[in-house]
Design a protein around this motif. Sequence first.
Motif, PDB file in Angstrom:
ATOM      1  N   ASP A  76      12.995   3.722  12.406  1.00  0.00           N
ATOM      2  CA  ASP A  76      11.860   4.581  12.065  1.00  0.00           C
ATOM      3  C   ASP A  76      11.198   4.139  10.770  1.00  0.00           C
ATOM      4  N   LEU A  77      11.984   3.655   9.821  1.00  0.00           N
ATOM      5  CA  LEU A  77      11.409   3.143   8.581  1.00  0.00           C
ATOM      6  C   LEU A  77      10.587   1.875   8.845  1.00  0.00           C
ATOM      7  N   PHE A  78      11.099   1.013   9.709  1.00  0.00           N
ATOM      8  CA  PHE A  78      10.328  -0.188  10.059  1.00  0.00           C
ATOM      9  C   PHE A  78       9.055   0.185  10.810  1.00  0.00           C
ATOM     10  N   PHE A  79       9.159   1.166  11.706  1.00  0.00           N
ATOM     11  CA  PHE A  79       7.985   1.644  12.429  1.00  0.00           C
ATOM     12  C   PHE A  79       6.948   2.192  11.449  1.00  0.00           C
ATOM     13  N   THR A  80       7.414   2.949  10.451  1.00  0.00           N
ATOM     14  CA  THR A  80       6.499   3.504   9.454  1.00  0.00           C
ATOM     15  C   THR A  80       5.840   2.400   8.641  1.00  0.00           C
ATOM     16  N   ALA A  81       6.615   1.392   8.248  1.00  0.00           N
ATOM     17  CA  ALA A  81       6.054   0.265   7.488  1.00  0.00           C
ATOM     18  C   ALA A  81       5.021  -0.487   8.314  1.00  0.00           C
ATOM     19  N   ALA A  82       5.319  -0.709   9.597  1.00  0.00           N
ATOM     20  CA  ALA A  82       4.363  -1.389  10.472  1.00  0.00           C
ATOM     21  C   ALA A  82       3.114  -0.555  10.682  1.00  0.00           C
ATOM     22  N   SER A  83       3.289   0.751  10.831  1.00  0.00           N
ATOM     23  CA  SER A  83       2.155   1.640  11.035  1.00  0.00           C
ATOM     24  C   SER A  83       1.266   1.710   9.801  1.00  0.00           C
ATOM     25  N   ALA A  84       1.868   1.640   8.616  1.00  0.00           N
ATOM     26  CA  ALA A  84       1.085   1.674   7.377  1.00  0.00           C
ATOM     27  C   ALA A  84       0.375   0.349   7.135  1.00  0.00           C
ATOM     28  N   SER A  85       1.057  -0.757   7.327  1.00  0.00           N
ATOM     29  CA  SER A  85       0.454  -2.069   7.053  1.00  0.00           C
ATOM     30  C   SER A  85      -0.656  -2.406   8.038  1.00  0.00           C
ATOM     31  N   THR A  86      -0.532  -1.947   9.284  1.00  0.00           N
ATOM     32  CA  THR A  86      -1.585  -2.171  10.269  1.00  0.00           C
ATOM     33  C   THR A  86      -2.614  -1.057  10.284  1.00  0.00           C
ATOM     34  N   LEU A  90       0.413   5.896  13.088  1.00  0.00           N
ATOM     35  CA  LEU A  90       1.267   6.654  14.005  1.00  0.00           C
ATOM     36  C   LEU A  90       2.590   6.934  13.302  1.00  0.00           C
ATOM     37  N   SER A  91       3.087   8.153  13.431  1.00  0.00           N
ATOM     38  CA  SER A  91       4.267   8.541  12.664  1.00  0.00           C
ATOM     39  C   SER A  91       5.415   8.926  13.576  1.00  0.00           C
ATOM     40  N   THR A  92       6.604   8.603  13.127  1.00  0.00           N
ATOM     41  CA  THR A  92       7.829   9.033  13.799  1.00  0.00           C
ATOM     42  C   THR A  92       8.709   9.823  12.843  1.00  0.00           C
ATOM     43  N   VAL A  93       8.216  10.016  11.626  1.00  0.00           N
ATOM     44  CA  VAL A  93       8.926  10.783  10.598  1.00  0.00           C
ATOM     45  C   VAL A  93       7.915  11.708   9.936  1.00  0.00           C
ATOM     46  N   GLU A  94       8.320  12.930   9.644  1.00  0.00           N
ATOM     47  CA  GLU A  94       7.427  13.851   8.948  1.00  0.00           C
ATOM     48  C   GLU A  94       7.112  13.332   7.553  1.00  0.00           C
ATOM     49  N   MET A  95       5.862  13.441   7.143  1.00  0.00           N
ATOM     50  CA  MET A  95       5.413  12.844   5.897  1.00  0.00           C
ATOM     51  C   MET A  95       6.088  13.447   4.674  1.00  0.00           C
ATOM     52  N   GLU A  96       6.394  14.735   4.720  1.00  0.00           N
ATOM     53  CA  GLU A  96       6.991  15.376   3.550  1.00  0.00           C
ATOM     54  C   GLU A  96       8.459  15.037   3.379  1.00  0.00           C
ATOM     55  N   VAL A  97       8.999  14.241   4.294  1.00  0.00           N
ATOM     56  CA  VAL A  97      10.361  13.735   4.119  1.00  0.00           C
ATOM     57  C   VAL A  97      10.390  12.652   3.050  1.00  0.00           C
ATOM     58  N   SER A  99       9.809  10.573  -0.319  1.00  0.00           N
ATOM     59  CA  SER A  99       9.733  10.879  -1.741  1.00  0.00           C
ATOM     60  C   SER A  99       8.436  10.325  -2.326  1.00  0.00           C
ATOM     61  N   ASN A 100       8.186  10.665  -3.586  1.00  0.00           N
ATOM     62  CA  ASN A 100       6.967  10.184  -4.246  1.00  0.00           C
ATOM     63  C   ASN A 100       6.953   8.658  -4.319  1.00  0.00           C
ATOM     64  N   THR A 101       8.110   8.062  -4.582  1.00  0.00           N
ATOM     65  CA  THR A 101       8.202   6.591  -4.627  1.00  0.00           C
ATOM     66  C   THR A 101       7.860   5.986  -3.274  1.00  0.00           C
ATOM     67  N   GLN A 102       8.363   6.577  -2.205  1.00  0.00           N
ATOM     68  CA  GLN A 102       8.073   6.069  -0.872  1.00  0.00           C
ATOM     69  C   GLN A 102       6.604   6.253  -0.507  1.00  0.00           C
ATOM     70  N   LEU A 103       5.989   7.343  -0.972  1.00  0.00           N
ATOM     71  CA  LEU A 103       4.557   7.532  -0.736  1.00  0.00           C
ATOM     72  C   LEU A 103       3.743   6.457  -1.448  1.00  0.00           C
ATOM     73  N   VAL A 104       4.162   6.094  -2.660  1.00  0.00           N
ATOM     74  CA  VAL A 104       3.481   5.015  -3.388  1.00  0.00           C
ATOM     75  C   VAL A 104       3.612   3.701  -2.630  1.00  0.00           C
ATOM     76  N   ILE A 105       4.790   3.444  -2.087  1.00  0.00           N
ATOM     77  CA  ILE A 105       5.005   2.229  -1.291  1.00  0.00           C
ATOM     78  C   ILE A 105       4.098   2.236  -0.061  1.00  0.00           C
ATOM     79  N   MET A 106       3.962   3.396   0.554  1.00  0.00           N
ATOM     80  CA  MET A 106       3.158   3.487   1.773  1.00  0.00           C
ATOM     81  C   MET A 106       1.679   3.251   1.499  1.00  0.00           C
ATOM     82  N   PHE A 107       1.133   3.874   0.440  1.00  0.00           N
ATOM     83  CA  PHE A 107      -0.293   3.649   0.214  1.00  0.00           C
ATOM     84  C   PHE A 107      -0.555   2.239  -0.323  1.00  0.00           C
ATOM     85  N   THR A 108       0.469   1.600  -0.891  1.00  0.00           N
ATOM     86  CA  THR A 108       0.329   0.183  -1.253  1.00  0.00           C
ATOM     87  C   THR A 108       0.228  -0.676   0.002  1.00  0.00           C
TER      88      THR A 108
END
Length: 525
Positions: A76-86, A90-97, A99-108
Amino acid sequence: MKLEQLHNHNSPNKSFNHPITNFSTKSFISSLFNSIVLHANPLGLHICYFLTITVLGYLALKLSKPRTDYTPTDFDLFFTAASASTVASLSTVEMEVFSNTQLVIMFTLIFLGGEIFISLLGLQLRRSKLISSSLHKNRANSSIADQEQSIELGSVMFQKPVESDHDDETRLLHNSIKSLGYVVTGYILVAHVLGTSLVSMYISLTTNAKSVLENKGLVLLTFYVFTTVSTFANCGFIPTNENMIVFRNNPGLLLILIPFGLVGETLYPPCLRLIIWVMERYTKRKEYTYMLENYKELNYGHLMSSKECWFLVATVFGFLTLQFVTFCIMEWSSGVMEGMSSYEKVVGSLFQMANARHAGESVVDLSVVSSVILVIFIVMMYFPPYTSFLPIGYQQQEEDIQSIKSRKMYKKKNIIQNLIFSQLSYLTIFVILICFTERKSLKDDPLNFNVLNIVFEVISAYGSVGFSTGYGCKRRLKLDENCIDKSYGLAGWFSKEGKAILILAMFYGRFKKFNVHGGQAWRLI
């Protein structure tokens, strides 16, 4: 005397510095970069780039701790990384799960995967190729001059070579690409700074919107930047579980985000040409004139002619108007926008339709939207961002004679390729494979898992949109007390095999411009 000097110069006992002995690490890296990157296939570069940032994003998400006790699986983490980079969102994990650090990684990841940012990298590669080509040419000319000097040593007076028109044209092209890179960089910076400022200003001045974020425990600055980056990149990820539904009663915020979603994707070429035109009018620099008159020479697909830009603007707003009217007719009193005033319904409908092409943010629950609207969304998500209705006569004027001859020569080959390897063929394959992997759910849970919902999910992944009909435990034919409703999309309920196919659809959607001659087969008449 001259003969003696020449003899000493060629003497084997005389020490000299061989180029290999002075070959520095910097020169080696530069040579390796030129040989691998500058001469590589563009599709290969894109694949390597997206795979690299996806893997790095996955590792960063894995090393960071989530915000809640729930720990997402590695897949699910790989799916999230692929979904963010592309920017498929599409999400398989709730966004509020996260952390702030992970949100920074995602918008990067979203920023790095944005089409405009990647086009900026392409401009830099184009400029590097021109520099490398010029250096190679200069070295060749220098080598010829050295040979002539050794033949007629001391008897020839060398003059400064006269620059040709070709050199001037090359220099102008290089300066134009450099200036265009500055324009695109400024475009990105201004959009993000302005967007973040406006979002933060609105949230700070609106008590109910600010209280929503504080009650959820989200860092306000992260939300401002995340929302701006995601909207501009047309990703669709929002740090809240409910996406923009939680702000459906804040029409001011929706009106702020609508233009940033449009100028970040579908209206980028007209905005870019307008900026270059303004710069040319006020600076009078020939680089900007060259961009406007010789846009094809720059090999920057987002820079179009003025006529193409006008047709694109008309098409975008035409689609938007058609969707808006249809959505209001079908859903105004259906309960989809329950709890919203008439003004909020108008703004919410406009926001939803503006996001239907590629942005993917939502203020309504798509699971209760009528099938007519879902089909319209599927069509809109399938269209590329620069789809435009062009008059037949204008298309014929834009055709190149050589390309016409080439097309006639390879007509049979192109027909076979379009039949077997067309966009719809690949999408059909993806749908069939997911129907196969999820065949048990299709049989046992037909209200959540049906062909329309699966097609909707695949087209959403392919179009890098992020819309999903979601999953509802109450829609199950056999009620399960252990079933808990989640805010992520239907993809989160797929098997690993189904999720893997969706990842392929995401990547294929980002590489679709390399198929069918860069998307020419999609141009509508």
